[in-house]
Design an enzyme around this catalytic site. Structure first.
Site, PDB file in Angstrom:
ATOM      1  N   LYS A 203      -2.182   5.845  18.583  1.00 10.67           N
ATOM      2  CA  LYS A 203      -2.739   5.905  19.923  1.00 10.67           C
ATOM      3  C   LYS A 203      -2.754   4.502  20.520  1.00 10.67           C
ATOM      4  O   LYS A 203      -3.276   3.565  19.912  1.00 10.67           O
ATOM      5  CB  LYS A 203      -4.146   6.448  19.802  1.00 10.67           C
TER       6      LYS A 203
HETATM    7  P1  FBP Z   1     -10.996   6.660  27.147  1.00 13.53           P
HETATM    8  O1  FBP Z   1     -10.122   7.783  27.611  1.00 13.53           O
HETATM    9  O2  FBP Z   1     -12.401   6.775  27.622  1.00 13.53           O
HETATM   10  O3  FBP Z   1     -10.348   5.311  27.448  1.00 13.53           O
HETATM   11  O4  FBP Z   1     -11.110   6.819  25.578  1.00 13.53           O
HETATM   12  C1  FBP Z   1     -10.093   6.401  24.740  1.00 13.53           C
HETATM   13  C2  FBP Z   1     -10.593   5.288  23.859  1.00 13.53           C
HETATM   14  O5  FBP Z   1      -9.617   4.943  22.898  1.00 13.53           O
HETATM   15  C3  FBP Z   1     -11.887   5.575  23.119  1.00 13.53           C
HETATM   16  O6  FBP Z   1     -11.673   6.228  21.909  1.00 13.53           O
HETATM   17  C4  FBP Z   1     -12.457   4.207  23.002  1.00 13.53           C
HETATM   18  O7  FBP Z   1     -13.845   4.211  22.908  1.00 13.53           O
HETATM   19  C5  FBP Z   1     -12.055   3.593  24.280  1.00 13.53           C
HETATM   20  O8  FBP Z   1     -10.834   4.143  24.635  1.00 13.53           O
HETATM   21  C6  FBP Z   1     -11.930   2.084  24.187  1.00 13.53           C
HETATM   22  O9  FBP Z   1     -11.716   1.608  25.463  1.00 13.53           O
HETATM   23  P2  FBP Z   1     -11.766   0.065  25.768  1.00 13.53           P
HETATM   24  O10 FBP Z   1     -10.621  -0.530  25.039  1.00 13.53           O
HETATM   25  O11 FBP Z   1     -11.596   0.007  27.252  1.00 13.53           O
HETATM   26  O12 FBP Z   1     -13.067  -0.457  25.273  1.00 13.53           O
END
Ligand code: FBP
Length: 303
Positions: A203
């Site tokens: 991911k």
């Molecule tokens: P979102 O769709 O809210 O971006 O979630 C995906 C994710 O990978 C979460 O699992 C994680 O908490 C978040 O993004 C981290 O986002 P950032 O890098 O902006 O802190």
């Protein structure tokens, strides 16, 4: 059996039946089941960003029971969360909805110098809770990345022994500017590192057109990167030429049109799907279901 799913699983031929079976479980579940595309609901933001920033826009989300219900109602392939949220709901949802235990987490309270998530649960917890996979975040670029890579190596080995696949959140962080974290060369590199570490699913964030590393600039002269679809194609190529499932995160909450436009490009570029958190659970339940299903329809049309 779905041909699309079996074609993907052929890329995991060296894996044991437990790992392949759990990947099949994820790929065959929900509204996109059998298409070879996936949409997962991740809710670790309470830990990563804090409760108010995460759940104040839709206070129903403070309740751990809200999110798996949303994932089921929308027809997501799975639901990913840290130990606390999963323990609170696993008794009711294991077997109904593929659960992914996020086994490391990081808060936003410390400094950014050498980001490194803490191990917050274990493979045995994932087994006990009936999960279909574990999730682990690495921060390529962090001064502590080598420790994270070594911990991940041990975790993947242990998870594989008990038949669980590993989903790796590969987020470049530390040692680079915020813009660098999503530069195309950096995101493609992060995807490659996760695959080399043995991730079954990778991911990453949707990449920008920026090239961050000077050393990589000339290599990109022949690689099309001007549209998001082009860049997604390159990230997929960097994930063992599409032999690993690579999915893209949703990012901070934004308008529906912007979300849809981004998903169209990800789908066009051959992305396997999305993991959409804030753009889902920060909307009301019905709006979130509608948006997630629109996203799924876009992927289904490209399948
Ligand atoms: P979102 O769709 O809210 O971006 O979630 C995906 C994710 O990978 C979460 O699992 C994680 O908490 C978040 O993004 C981290 O986002 P950032 O890098 O902006 O802190």
């Amino acid at each position: 059996m779905s041909e699309a799913v079996e074609r993907i699983l052929a890329n995991y031929a060296g894996e044991n039946p437990g790992v392949v079976g759990n990947l099949r479980r994820l790929l065959n579940h929900g509204r996109l089941g059998g298409t070879g595309k996936v949409v997962i609901l991740p809710v670790d933001q309470g830990f990563e960003h804090g409760p108010a920033r995460s759940f104040a826009p839709n206070p129903a989300g403070f309740d751990p029971g809200y999110h798996p219900r949303l994932a089921l109602d929308a027809g997501c392939n799975g639901y990913a969360a840290p130990l606390g949220f999963i323990e609170a709901i696993a008794r009711d949802y294991a077997g109904e909805l593929p659960l992914i235990l996020k086994v490391n987490n990081s808060d936003s309270l410390g400094g950014p110098e050498a980001p490194c998530s803490a191990l917050t649960s274990a493979v045995d917890d994932a087994l006990r809770l009936g999960c279909a996979a574990i999730g682990y975040t690495i921060y390529p670029g962090s001064g502590l990345r080598n420790q994270m890579y070594q911990d991940l190596r041990d975790l993947i080995r242990r998870a594989r022994e008990v038949g669980l696949p590993t989903i790796v959140w590969s987020y470049p962080r530390g040692g680079m500017t915020a813009q660098g974290e999503t530069a195309i060369d950096v995101v493609a590199y992060a995807a490659q590192i996760a695959c080399q570490l043995g991730a079954h699913v990778v991911k990453v964030k949707p990449p920008s057109e920026l090239i961050f590393q000077d050393a990589a600039r000339r290599s990109y002269e022949g690689i099309p990167i001007s549209t998001l679809a082009d860049r997604i194609r390159h990230v997929v190529q960097s994930s063992f030429n599409g032999r690993r499932i690579v999915i893209f995160s949703g990012g901070a909450a934004k308008g529906t049109e912007a979300v849809i436009e981004e998903i169209r490009e990800i789908a066009k570029g051959g992305g396997y799907g999305s993991i959409v958190g804030r753009n889902a659970f920060q909307r009301s339940h019905d709006e979130a279901v509608e948006l997630l299903q629109q996203i799924m329809d876009i992927y289904a049309a490209e399948a």
